[in-house]
Design a protein around this motif. Structure first.
Motif, PDB file in Angstrom:
ATOM      1  N   ASN A 284       0.855  -1.182   0.000  1.00  0.00           N
ATOM      2  CA  ASN A 284       0.000   0.000   0.000  1.00  0.00           C
ATOM      3  C   ASN A 284       0.891   1.231   0.000  1.00  0.00           C
ATOM      4  OD1 ASN A 284      -2.432  -1.333  -0.062  1.00  0.00           O
ATOM      5  ND2 ASN A 284      -2.817  -1.173   2.139  1.00  0.00           N
ATOM      6  N   VAL A 285       0.506   2.201  -0.797  1.00  0.00           N
ATOM      7  CA  VAL A 285       1.231   3.466  -0.871  1.00  0.00           C
ATOM      8  C   VAL A 285       0.299   4.568  -0.372  1.00  0.00           C
ATOM      9  CG1 VAL A 285       2.390   5.107  -2.372  1.00  0.00           C
ATOM     10  CG2 VAL A 285       2.613   2.650  -2.806  1.00  0.00           C
ATOM     11  N   SER A 286       0.712   5.257   0.663  1.00  0.00           N
ATOM     12  CA  SER A 286      -0.107   6.302   1.263  1.00  0.00           C
ATOM     13  C   SER A 286       0.431   7.669   0.860  1.00  0.00           C
ATOM     14  CB  SER A 286      -0.105   6.162   2.793  1.00  0.00           C
ATOM     15  OG  SER A 286      -0.865   7.182   3.385  1.00  0.00           O
TER      16      SER A 286
ATOM     17  N   ALA B 124      -0.904  11.756   0.964  1.00  0.00           N
ATOM     18  CA  ALA B 124      -1.905  12.751   1.369  1.00  0.00           C
ATOM     19  C   ALA B 124      -3.145  12.092   1.967  1.00  0.00           C
ATOM     20  CB  ALA B 124      -2.278  13.621   0.169  1.00  0.00           C
ATOM     21  N   ASP B 125      -2.914  11.135   2.841  1.00  0.00           N
ATOM     22  CA  ASP B 125      -3.987  10.446   3.577  1.00  0.00           C
ATOM     23  C   ASP B 125      -4.857   9.553   2.699  1.00  0.00           C
ATOM     24  OD1 ASP B 125      -3.222  11.624   6.021  1.00  0.00           O
ATOM     25  OD2 ASP B 125      -4.402  13.419   5.568  1.00  0.00           O
ATOM     26  N   ASP B 126      -4.489   9.350   1.458  1.00  0.00           N
ATOM     27  CA  ASP B 126      -5.177   8.407   0.587  1.00  0.00           C
ATOM     28  C   ASP B 126      -4.238   7.249   0.280  1.00  0.00           C
ATOM     29  OD1 ASP B 126      -6.913  10.832   0.207  1.00  0.00           O
ATOM     30  OD2 ASP B 126      -7.956   9.440  -1.109  1.00  0.00           O
ATOM     31  N   CYS B 127      -4.811   6.099  -0.036  1.00  0.00           N
ATOM     32  CA  CYS B 127      -4.007   4.896  -0.196  1.00  0.00           C
ATOM     33  C   CYS B 127      -4.246   4.254  -1.556  1.00  0.00           C
ATOM     34  CB  CYS B 127      -4.355   3.908   0.914  1.00  0.00           C
ATOM     35  SG  CYS B 127      -3.099   2.652   1.171  1.00  0.00           S
ATOM     36  N   ILE B 128      -3.167   3.814  -2.183  1.00  0.00           N
ATOM     37  CA  ILE B 128      -3.204   3.092  -3.449  1.00  0.00           C
ATOM     38  C   ILE B 128      -2.509   1.757  -3.237  1.00  0.00           C
ATOM     39  CG2 ILE B 128      -2.388   3.066  -5.851  1.00  0.00           C
ATOM     40  CD1 ILE B 128      -2.560   6.143  -5.766  1.00  0.00           C
ATOM     41  N   GLN B 129      -3.060   0.721  -3.817  1.00  0.00           N
ATOM     42  CA  GLN B 129      -2.481  -0.614  -3.662  1.00  0.00           C
ATOM     43  C   GLN B 129      -1.774  -1.028  -4.949  1.00  0.00           C
ATOM     44  OE1 GLN B 129      -4.669  -4.736  -3.005  1.00  0.00           O
ATOM     45  NE2 GLN B 129      -4.532  -3.586  -1.087  1.00  0.00           N
ATOM     46  N   LEU B 130      -0.571  -1.562  -4.803  1.00  0.00           N
ATOM     47  CA  LEU B 130       0.227  -2.074  -5.917  1.00  0.00           C
ATOM     48  C   LEU B 130       0.450  -3.558  -5.687  1.00  0.00           C
ATOM     49  CD1 LEU B 130       2.943   0.747  -6.006  1.00  0.00           C
ATOM     50  CD2 LEU B 130       0.798   0.676  -7.282  1.00  0.00           C
ATOM     51  N   ARG B 131       0.118  -4.368  -6.678  1.00  0.00           N
ATOM     52  CA  ARG B 131       0.305  -5.817  -6.565  1.00  0.00           C
ATOM     53  C   ARG B 131       1.169  -6.311  -7.714  1.00  0.00           C
ATOM     54  NH1 ARG B 131      -2.132  -8.969  -2.965  1.00  0.00           N
ATOM     55  NH2 ARG B 131      -3.540  -7.889  -1.523  1.00  0.00           N
ATOM     56  N   ALA B 132       2.288  -6.929  -7.364  1.00  0.00           N
ATOM     57  CA  ALA B 132       3.173  -7.522  -8.359  1.00  0.00           C
ATOM     58  C   ALA B 132       2.678  -8.913  -8.699  1.00  0.00           C
ATOM     59  CB  ALA B 132       4.599  -7.580  -7.815  1.00  0.00           C
ATOM     60  N   THR B 133       2.504  -9.171  -9.964  1.00  0.00           N
ATOM     61  CA  THR B 133       2.057 -10.476 -10.448  1.00  0.00           C
ATOM     62  C   THR B 133       3.063 -10.973 -11.479  1.00  0.00           C
ATOM     63  OG1 THR B 133       0.784  -9.705 -12.371  1.00  0.00           O
ATOM     64  CG2 THR B 133      -0.303  -9.594 -10.203  1.00  0.00           C
ATOM     65  N   PRO B 134       2.948 -12.221 -11.897  1.00  0.00           N
ATOM     66  CA  PRO B 134       3.890 -12.717 -12.907  1.00  0.00           C
ATOM     67  C   PRO B 134       3.827 -11.968 -14.233  1.00  0.00           C
ATOM     68  CG  PRO B 134       2.811 -14.548 -11.781  1.00  0.00           C
ATOM     69  CD  PRO B 134       2.097 -13.304 -11.343  1.00  0.00           C
ATOM     70  N   THR B 135       2.748 -11.247 -14.488  1.00  0.00           N
ATOM     71  CA  THR B 135       2.606 -10.563 -15.784  1.00  0.00           C
ATOM     72  C   THR B 135       2.731  -9.050 -15.700  1.00  0.00           C
ATOM     73  OG1 THR B 135       0.196 -10.528 -15.529  1.00  0.00           O
ATOM     74  CG2 THR B 135       1.153 -12.398 -16.724  1.00  0.00           C
ATOM     75  N   GLY B 136       2.821  -8.498 -14.499  1.00  0.00           N
ATOM     76  CA  GLY B 136       2.917  -7.047 -14.406  1.00  0.00           C
ATOM     77  C   GLY B 136       2.572  -6.561 -13.014  1.00  0.00           C
TER      78      GLY B 136
END
Length: 220
Positions: free
Chosen positions: A137-139, A141-153
């Motif tokens: 999770n990347v926070s 300005a008090d908002d959060c974005i999720q990044l998921r590494a998969t075999p394709t990207g």
């Protein structure tokens, strides 16, 4: 449209449709999903009401956007047509090209965390983690974005309740610099908060580019 370049050139004709001030920013907002007029007015602070209405009329007449009933059927929303949605690729290219302009930070410019979502989607296009799946999770300005590494990207989205391996809290310019490959985890460590498995952050932010057309951005 009210005016054009009068040139039989693909770029000129594209600019006839989307080259006016605010048009691409309207498209940017609609890439996030259908929006009501009031939502667009709020996200595009600085645009006059009559100008926004005119731009929406022009984009609708050109076939870039369309009006729809909201899910509840009680309001009109604006959405990209399938042809309009094809602007995602050139907009992603412009976002990647803008990296040297963004690393210096927002200065006095407005910032909305939703714009970071589009920026990360663009910057992680073609990046494929090597030998590891991870989620962070990347926070910002008090908002959060999720990044998921998969075999394709690397998938970019909002937190969905699933567990993550690490959390990074940082200013927008630092996150953009990491995603663009002009900053490293080691370099930014003193200036950010990192919790959890640092290897997961490396797996995502240091993932190599798999597409020849997406070379590393120049450092500044």
């Amino acid at each position: 449209m009210s005016r054009d370049y009068g040139q039989y050139c693909g770029l000129a004709r594209a600019l006839d449709v989307i080259g006016d001030r605010w048009n691409l920013l309207i498209v940017r907002q609609l890439l996030l999903g259908p929006a009501r007029y009031g939502d667009l007015r709020e996200a595009l602070s600085g645009i006059a009401t009559n100008l926004l209405a005119g731009r929406l009329r022009d984009l609708e007449a050109a076939g870039v956007i369309e009006r729809r009933l909201s899910e509840g059927g009680n309001a009109i929303t604006y959405a990209l047509t399938p042809w309009g949605a094809e602007l995602r690729e050139p907009i992603n290219g412009l976002i990647r090209w803008s990296t040297p302009l963004m690393i210096r930070g927002p200065e006095d410019d407005a910032f909305r965390p939703e714009w970071m979502l589009l920026a990360l989607e663009a910057l992680f296009t073609g990046r494929v983690p090597v030998g590891q799946t991870a989620a962070v999770n990347v926070s910002v300005a008090d908002d959060c974005i999720q990044l998921r590494a998969t075999p394709t990207g690397i998938d970019v989205g909002l937190p969905d309740g699933r567990d993550v391996d690490a959390v990074l809290s940082a200013e927008a310019a630092i996150v953009l610099g990491l995603a663009a490959g002009v900053l490293t985890i080691d370099a930014i460590a003193p200036a950010v908060a990192m919790d959890g498995d640092i290897a997961a952050l490396r797996a995502i932010f240091e993932a190599p580019r798999a597409m020849a057309g997406l070379a590393m951005r120049p450092s500044i």
